[in-house]
Design a protein around this motif. Structure first.
Motif, PDB file in Angstrom:
ATOM      1  N   THR A 276      36.725  41.018  46.425  1.00  0.00           N
ATOM      2  CA  THR A 276      37.617  39.882  46.280  1.00  0.00           C
ATOM      3  C   THR A 276      37.176  38.981  45.129  1.00  0.00           C
ATOM      4  OG1 THR A 276      36.365  38.476  47.797  1.00  0.00           O
ATOM      5  CG2 THR A 276      38.031  39.935  48.773  1.00  0.00           C
ATOM      6  N   THR A 277      38.028  37.999  44.806  1.00  0.00           N
ATOM      7  CA  THR A 277      37.693  37.036  43.760  1.00  0.00           C
ATOM      8  C   THR A 277      36.454  36.229  44.153  1.00  0.00           C
ATOM      9  OG1 THR A 277      40.016  36.863  43.123  1.00  0.00           O
ATOM     10  CG2 THR A 277      38.559  35.075  42.430  1.00  0.00           C
ATOM     11  N   GLN A 278      36.330  35.915  45.429  1.00  0.00           N
ATOM     12  CA  GLN A 278      35.166  35.157  45.889  1.00  0.00           C
ATOM     13  C   GLN A 278      33.880  35.965  45.697  1.00  0.00           C
ATOM     14  OE1 GLN A 278      35.392  31.967  46.843  1.00  0.00           O
ATOM     15  NE2 GLN A 278      37.581  32.102  46.429  1.00  0.00           N
ATOM     16  N   ASP A 279      33.952  37.272  45.917  1.00  0.00           N
ATOM     17  CA  ASP A 279      32.789  38.139  45.661  1.00  0.00           C
ATOM     18  C   ASP A 279      32.376  38.056  44.197  1.00  0.00           C
ATOM     19  OD1 ASP A 279      32.359  39.275  48.234  1.00  0.00           O
ATOM     20  OD2 ASP A 279      34.087  40.580  47.939  1.00  0.00           O
ATOM     21  N   SER A 280      33.354  38.129  43.304  1.00  0.00           N
ATOM     22  CA  SER A 280      33.052  38.101  41.872  1.00  0.00           C
ATOM     23  C   SER A 280      32.476  36.750  41.458  1.00  0.00           C
ATOM     24  CB  SER A 280      34.320  38.403  41.066  1.00  0.00           C
ATOM     25  OG  SER A 280      34.780  39.718  41.326  1.00  0.00           O
ATOM     26  N   LEU A 281      33.028  35.657  41.976  1.00  0.00           N
ATOM     27  CA  LEU A 281      32.491  34.332  41.651  1.00  0.00           C
ATOM     28  C   LEU A 281      31.059  34.174  42.151  1.00  0.00           C
ATOM     29  CD1 LEU A 281      35.637  32.118  42.396  1.00  0.00           C
ATOM     30  CD2 LEU A 281      34.663  32.670  40.158  1.00  0.00           C
ATOM     31  N   TRP A 282      30.786  34.698  43.332  1.00  0.00           N
ATOM     32  CA  TRP A 282      29.425  34.649  43.888  1.00  0.00           C
ATOM     33  C   TRP A 282      28.464  35.428  42.991  1.00  0.00           C
ATOM     34  CZ3 TRP A 282      27.589  32.349  48.487  1.00  0.00           C
ATOM     35  CH2 TRP A 282      26.311  32.738  48.885  1.00  0.00           C
ATOM     36  N   SER A 283      28.883  36.624  42.553  1.00  0.00           N
ATOM     37  CA  SER A 283      28.030  37.454  41.704  1.00  0.00           C
ATOM     38  C   SER A 283      27.824  36.811  40.331  1.00  0.00           C
ATOM     39  CB  SER A 283      28.660  38.845  41.550  1.00  0.00           C
ATOM     40  OG  SER A 283      27.921  39.648  40.668  1.00  0.00           O
ATOM     41  N   GLU A 284      28.886  36.269  39.740  1.00  0.00           N
ATOM     42  CA  GLU A 284      28.747  35.608  38.451  1.00  0.00           C
ATOM     43  C   GLU A 284      27.740  34.461  38.513  1.00  0.00           C
ATOM     44  OE1 GLU A 284      32.460  34.307  36.904  1.00  0.00           O
ATOM     45  OE2 GLU A 284      33.088  36.306  36.266  1.00  0.00           O
TER      46      GLU A 284
END
Length: 465
Positions: A276-284
């Protein structure tokens, strides 16, 4: 009559020196090279000695021991699964592995002999003979690699759009780096007279790094064995525009969703759930904050080298903060944030790699700080930092993400490859700074701190969306 009997007895396989020598040759050519360090009758001799008539039976017996292993390694590679052009690919793969074995095996045995000689100088003829062996092996290795590239990858789209292609390109970059080190030794040896003697220290240090780099390349080659060839991966290829997007710098936002927001948007208990987008924001956020840590370390290390900021020598302590941050944030589905327990999470290879990559910086950061502040005076402990840097870079080369979307997993992994290569450069340049004497060591020392800052920049501008 006594002399012929003594000669026959020396040739008998039950003669202890012959038996010891044959055991040394069981590994094929590398074992044979190492066994030739001492003759049948215990007379010391170097690799520069020419083989005599008594070596012919040994050469004939050593060859068959190498051939089955080479054949078996080719039959368990990707080449065995290619129905079209099978004999050609098997031949290229076998030649590729043979050339790699001659080159890397020769380097390893050259390093063993360098340690055995201690401070005694090298005979120039020995090094010139090894140089000729290495030239032939490298030329054969490169020719076979080009053929395998055309058969397994094909074009630039597959090279940059698949994990196999990108890892092969990275392997080529490391290979070119090894050729650069080999060229330094080659030109140094080429200028020598055959009867000259070579001081061993500088040569031994460069060979150490060559061996370390060669082992890294072999490690990457082993990882390629579990990756499907690029020509077989059509549907999930990334486009050049998608790869370029991941490497386009963008000022980081340094904002992250809370764990509650992440848990509501993503199924943390299901590793196969869509990203999800939240996963990507967390990883970034994880990568960007890690970049701030590493960039600060690189800048402080450069300041320390100027001699005008002695307080900057405490920069390795930032590794402890980085390690704690990574252990806390790397895997939100696992301990200490997620529902998965600590020991249970270690069964997941990706989580285990994240734990190791979080723990290693803290360990070698403490070691490097103790060394730089002279709380530990053993010079060997200073080698912990460069060795672990090089090892962490090698681990990062083979780091994989278990995502259902193969393209998304690759787009995450491709950003790690330049980080790994620069990390390896940091480790081995710092190694040479410590090991080489005088000006040579100082020249190598100018490389690693800027490279450390470069890693920080790459992490700071990491992006997924």
């Amino acid at each position: 009559m006594a002399r012929p009997r003594a000669r026959r007895r020396a040739r008998h396989p039950t003669c202890p020196p012959a038996r010891r020598r044959w055991r040394g040759a069981r590994g094929g050519l590398p074992g044979l090279l190492l066994s030739r360090d001492r003759g049948l009758h215990g007379r010391p001799r170097g690799l520069a000695d020419r083989p005599g008539p008594r070596d012919a039976p040994l050469l004939r017996r050593a060859g068959p021991h190498a051939s089955p292993g080479l054949r078996d390694r080719a039959l368990i590679s990707h080449a065995a699964g290619r129905l079209a052009r099978g004999p050609l690919i098997l031949t290229l793969d076998a030649v590729h592995q043979l050339a790699a074995g001659l080159w890397v095996g020769g380097l390893a045995h050259l390093l063993v002999l360098a340690w055995a000689r201690a401070s005694r100088p090298w005979p120039a003829e020995t090094l010139q003979r090894f140089s000729r062996l290495a030239q032939g092996a490298v030329a054969t290795l490169a020719a076979a690699a080009i053929g395998l590239w055309l058969l397994y990858i094909g074009g630039s789209g597959a090279a940059l759009g698949t994990a196999y292609g990108a890892m092969t390109l990275t392997k080529g970059v490391l290979f070119l780096g090894l050729l650069g080190l080999g060229a330094l030794n080659f030109f140094a040896v080429r200028r020598l007279r055959r009867d000259a003697e070579v001081p061993p220290l500088t040569l031994r240090r460069l060979v150490e790094v060559e061996v370390g780099g060669a082992v890294t390349v072999l490690f990457l080659a082993a990882a390629l064995g579990s990756t499907p060839p690029a020509v077989d991966q059509i549907a999930d290829r990334a486009t050049l525009a998608e790869v370029a997007f991941r490497f386009t710098p963008r000022w980081p936002t340094l904002s992250t969703p809370t764990f509650t927001e992440l848990a509501q948007a993503s199924d943390l208990t299901n590793r196969e759930a869509p990203r999800t987008t939240q996963d990507s924001l967390w990883s970034e956020y994880n990568h960007n904050v890690s970049g701030l840590f590493v960039l600060a370390m690189g800048l402080l290390a450069m300041m320390e080298r100027t001699g005008h900021a002695p307080w900057a020598r405490n920069w390795p302590l930032l590794f402890v903060g980085l390690g704690a941050f990574l252990l806390f944030r790397s895997d939100p589905e696992s301990w200490p944030l997620g529902p998965q327990g600590f020991w249970q999470s270690l069964w997941d290879p990706e989580v285990l790699q994240h734990r190791l990559l979080g723990l290693l910086p803290a360990i070698f950061g403490v070691f490097e700080w103790l060394v730089r502040t002279r709380r530990l005076r053993d010079e060997r402990l200073a080698l912990v930092f460069p060795f672990v840097c090089a090892a962490a870079g090698a681990l990062l080369l083979a780091h994989a993400h278990t995502l259902q979307n193969a393209k998304e997993a690759y787009l995450m992994e491709v950003t790690h490859l330049p980080l790994a290569v620069v990390g390896i450069v940091v480790g081995w340049s710092r190694w040479l700074e410590l090991r080489l004497p005088g000006r040579d060591g100082a020249m190598a020392g100018r490389i690693w701190a800027p490279c450390l800052a470069l890693i920080g920049l790459l992490l700071l501008f990491y992006r997924e969306i």
